[in-house]
Motif scaffolding. Sequence first.
Motif, PDB file in Angstrom:
ATOM      1  N   ARG A  46       0.846  -1.199   0.000  1.00 53.36           N
ATOM      2  CA  ARG A  46       0.000   0.000   0.000  1.00 53.36           C
ATOM      3  C   ARG A  46       0.882   1.249   0.000  1.00 53.36           C
ATOM      4  N   HIS A  47       0.407   2.266  -0.684  1.00 56.78           N
ATOM      5  CA  HIS A  47       1.053   3.583  -0.644  1.00 56.78           C
ATOM      6  C   HIS A  47      -0.063   4.603  -0.535  1.00 56.78           C
ATOM      7  N   HIS A  48       0.204   5.719   0.120  1.00 54.56           N
ATOM      8  CA  HIS A  48      -0.796   6.771   0.231  1.00 54.56           C
ATOM      9  C   HIS A  48      -0.446   7.923  -0.698  1.00 54.56           C
ATOM     10  N   ARG A  50      -0.186  11.595  -1.469  1.00 58.16           N
ATOM     11  CA  ARG A  50      -0.001  12.740  -0.576  1.00 58.16           C
ATOM     12  C   ARG A  50      -0.999  13.865  -0.852  1.00 58.16           C
ATOM     13  N   LYS A  51      -1.693  13.780  -1.984  1.00 63.90           N
ATOM     14  CA  LYS A  51      -2.680  14.823  -2.308  1.00 63.90           C
ATOM     15  C   LYS A  51      -4.083  14.461  -1.841  1.00 63.90           C
ATOM     16  N   CYS A  52      -4.521  13.212  -2.110  1.00 60.97           N
ATOM     17  CA  CYS A  52      -5.901  12.842  -1.757  1.00 60.97           C
ATOM     18  C   CYS A  52      -5.991  11.894  -0.572  1.00 60.97           C
ATOM     19  N   GLY A  53      -4.888  11.221  -0.213  1.00 60.03           N
ATOM     20  CA  GLY A  53      -4.885  10.334   0.939  1.00 60.03           C
ATOM     21  C   GLY A  53      -5.369   8.923   0.670  1.00 60.03           C
ATOM     22  N   LYS A  54      -5.711   8.609  -0.572  1.00 64.84           N
ATOM     23  CA  LYS A  54      -6.194   7.270  -0.896  1.00 64.84           C
ATOM     24  C   LYS A  54      -5.065   6.252  -0.828  1.00 64.84           C
ATOM     25  N   CYS A  55      -5.442   4.993  -0.524  1.00 62.46           N
ATOM     26  CA  CYS A  55      -4.506   3.867  -0.499  1.00 62.46           C
ATOM     27  C   CYS A  55      -4.449   3.270  -1.897  1.00 62.46           C
ATOM     28  N   LYS A  59       1.963   0.749  -8.730  1.00 62.21           N
ATOM     29  CA  LYS A  59       1.772   1.140 -10.128  1.00 62.21           C
ATOM     30  C   LYS A  59       0.909   2.405 -10.228  1.00 62.21           C
ATOM     31  N   CYS A  60      -0.114   2.486  -9.407  1.00 61.13           N
ATOM     32  CA  CYS A  60      -1.018   3.652  -9.443  1.00 61.13           C
ATOM     33  C   CYS A  60      -0.459   4.855  -8.689  1.00 61.13           C
ATOM     34  N   SER A  61       0.655   4.673  -7.983  1.00 62.43           N
ATOM     35  CA  SER A  61       1.242   5.801  -7.246  1.00 62.43           C
ATOM     36  C   SER A  61       2.698   6.026  -7.627  1.00 62.43           C
ATOM     37  N   SER A  62       3.014   5.747  -8.867  1.00 65.31           N
ATOM     38  CA  SER A  62       4.404   5.897  -9.317  1.00 65.31           C
ATOM     39  C   SER A  62       4.710   7.319  -9.793  1.00 65.31           C
ATOM     40  N   TYR A  63       3.804   8.238  -9.551  1.00 67.02           N
ATOM     41  CA  TYR A  63       3.941   9.618 -10.019  1.00 67.02           C
ATOM     42  C   TYR A  63       4.430  10.507  -8.886  1.00 67.02           C
ATOM     43  N   ARG A  64       5.121  11.582  -9.255  1.00 67.69           N
ATOM     44  CA  ARG A  64       5.636  12.528  -8.271  1.00 67.69           C
ATOM     45  C   ARG A  64       5.315  13.948  -8.725  1.00 67.69           C
ATOM     46  N   LYS A  65       4.834  14.763  -7.791  1.00 74.34           N
ATOM     47  CA  LYS A  65       4.588  16.189  -8.051  1.00 74.34           C
ATOM     48  C   LYS A  65       4.873  16.956  -6.773  1.00 74.34           C
ATOM     49  N   ARG A  66       5.240  18.195  -6.936  1.00 73.01           N
ATOM     50  CA  ARG A  66       5.423  19.087  -5.792  1.00 73.01           C
ATOM     51  C   ARG A  66       4.042  19.575  -5.358  1.00 73.01           C
ATOM     52  N   LEU A  67       3.769  19.544  -4.050  1.00 74.03           N
ATOM     53  CA  LEU A  67       2.489  20.010  -3.522  1.00 74.03           C
ATOM     54  C   LEU A  67       2.728  21.253  -2.672  1.00 74.03           C
ATOM     55  N   GLU A  72       7.580  22.132   0.439  1.00 70.16           N
ATOM     56  CA  GLU A  72       8.852  21.497   0.109  1.00 70.16           C
ATOM     57  C   GLU A  72       9.117  21.657  -1.377  1.00 70.16           C
ATOM     58  N   GLU A  73      10.367  21.652  -1.735  1.00 69.81           N
ATOM     59  CA  GLU A  73      10.735  21.702  -3.145  1.00 69.81           C
ATOM     60  C   GLU A  73      10.705  20.318  -3.772  1.00 69.81           C
ATOM     61  N   LYS A  74      10.832  19.291  -2.931  1.00 76.57           N
ATOM     62  CA  LYS A  74      10.933  17.918  -3.420  1.00 76.57           C
ATOM     63  C   LYS A  74       9.551  17.380  -3.845  1.00 76.57           C
ATOM     64  N   PRO A  75       9.452  16.803  -5.038  1.00 78.84           N
ATOM     65  CA  PRO A  75       8.189  16.167  -5.449  1.00 78.84           C
ATOM     66  C   PRO A  75       7.889  14.959  -4.555  1.00 78.84           C
ATOM     67  N   VAL A  76       6.612  14.733  -4.293  1.00 75.88           N
ATOM     68  CA  VAL A  76       6.178  13.632  -3.436  1.00 75.88           C
ATOM     69  C   VAL A  76       5.248  12.695  -4.202  1.00 75.88           C
ATOM     70  N   ARG A  77       4.999  11.517  -3.636  1.00 76.31           N
ATOM     71  CA  ARG A  77       4.162  10.487  -4.256  1.00 76.31           C
ATOM     72  C   ARG A  77       2.708  10.965  -4.371  1.00 76.31           C
ATOM     73  N   VAL A  78       2.177  10.884  -5.588  1.00 79.89           N
ATOM     74  CA  VAL A  78       0.759  11.154  -5.813  1.00 79.89           C
ATOM     75  C   VAL A  78       0.193  10.045  -6.695  1.00 79.89           C
ATOM     76  N   CYS A  79      -1.103   9.820  -6.595  1.00 68.69           N
ATOM     77  CA  CYS A  79      -1.731   8.783  -7.412  1.00 68.69           C
ATOM     78  C   CYS A  79      -1.902   9.275  -8.853  1.00 68.69           C
ATOM     79  N   ARG A  80      -2.228   8.354  -9.715  1.00 71.67           N
ATOM     80  CA  ARG A  80      -2.394   8.650 -11.139  1.00 71.67           C
ATOM     81  C   ARG A  80      -3.454   9.725 -11.375  1.00 71.67           C
ATOM     82  N   VAL A  81      -4.594   9.625 -10.692  1.00 74.94           N
ATOM     83  CA  VAL A  81      -5.688  10.573 -10.906  1.00 74.94           C
ATOM     84  C   VAL A  81      -5.294  11.973 -10.435  1.00 74.94           C
TER      85      VAL A  81
END
Length: 112
Positions: A46-48, A50-55, A59-67, A72-81
């Motif tokens: 499972r991964h959460h 960081r934008k919506c909090g979904k589990c 594969k569905c959380s392999s994306y990174r964006k700065r929030l 922070e300047e570092k991009p964090v894990r976000v889901c595909r949607v």
Amino acid sequence: MSDLRMLTAHCGGRREGEDAAPVWTPDKDTKRCMLCPSKFTLTNRRHHCRKCGKCVCGKCSSYRKRLAFLKEEKPVRVCRVCYEELMFQEVHGTDGSARTADAADAAADDGD
């Protein structure tokens, strides 16, 4: 319903730039990825988002964006949607922070 409204509904109505972190879905409440039918196992973890909090699965959380709310300047894990929503906002300037050259020109013309 428009694509952006559907994406926003998925992410709890949050927009980039809000100062509040999402409430994470508790691990014990999910046996499968919330975006695909993948079942969680010892190797499919499972991964959460960081934008919506979904589990979601890896594969569905392999994306990174700065929030913005993380400050922070570092991009964090976000889901595909959420990634697709953030990219849409970035391209179309719908989060209020990005202005196109045409919008800036129109605002400058209004002052004359």
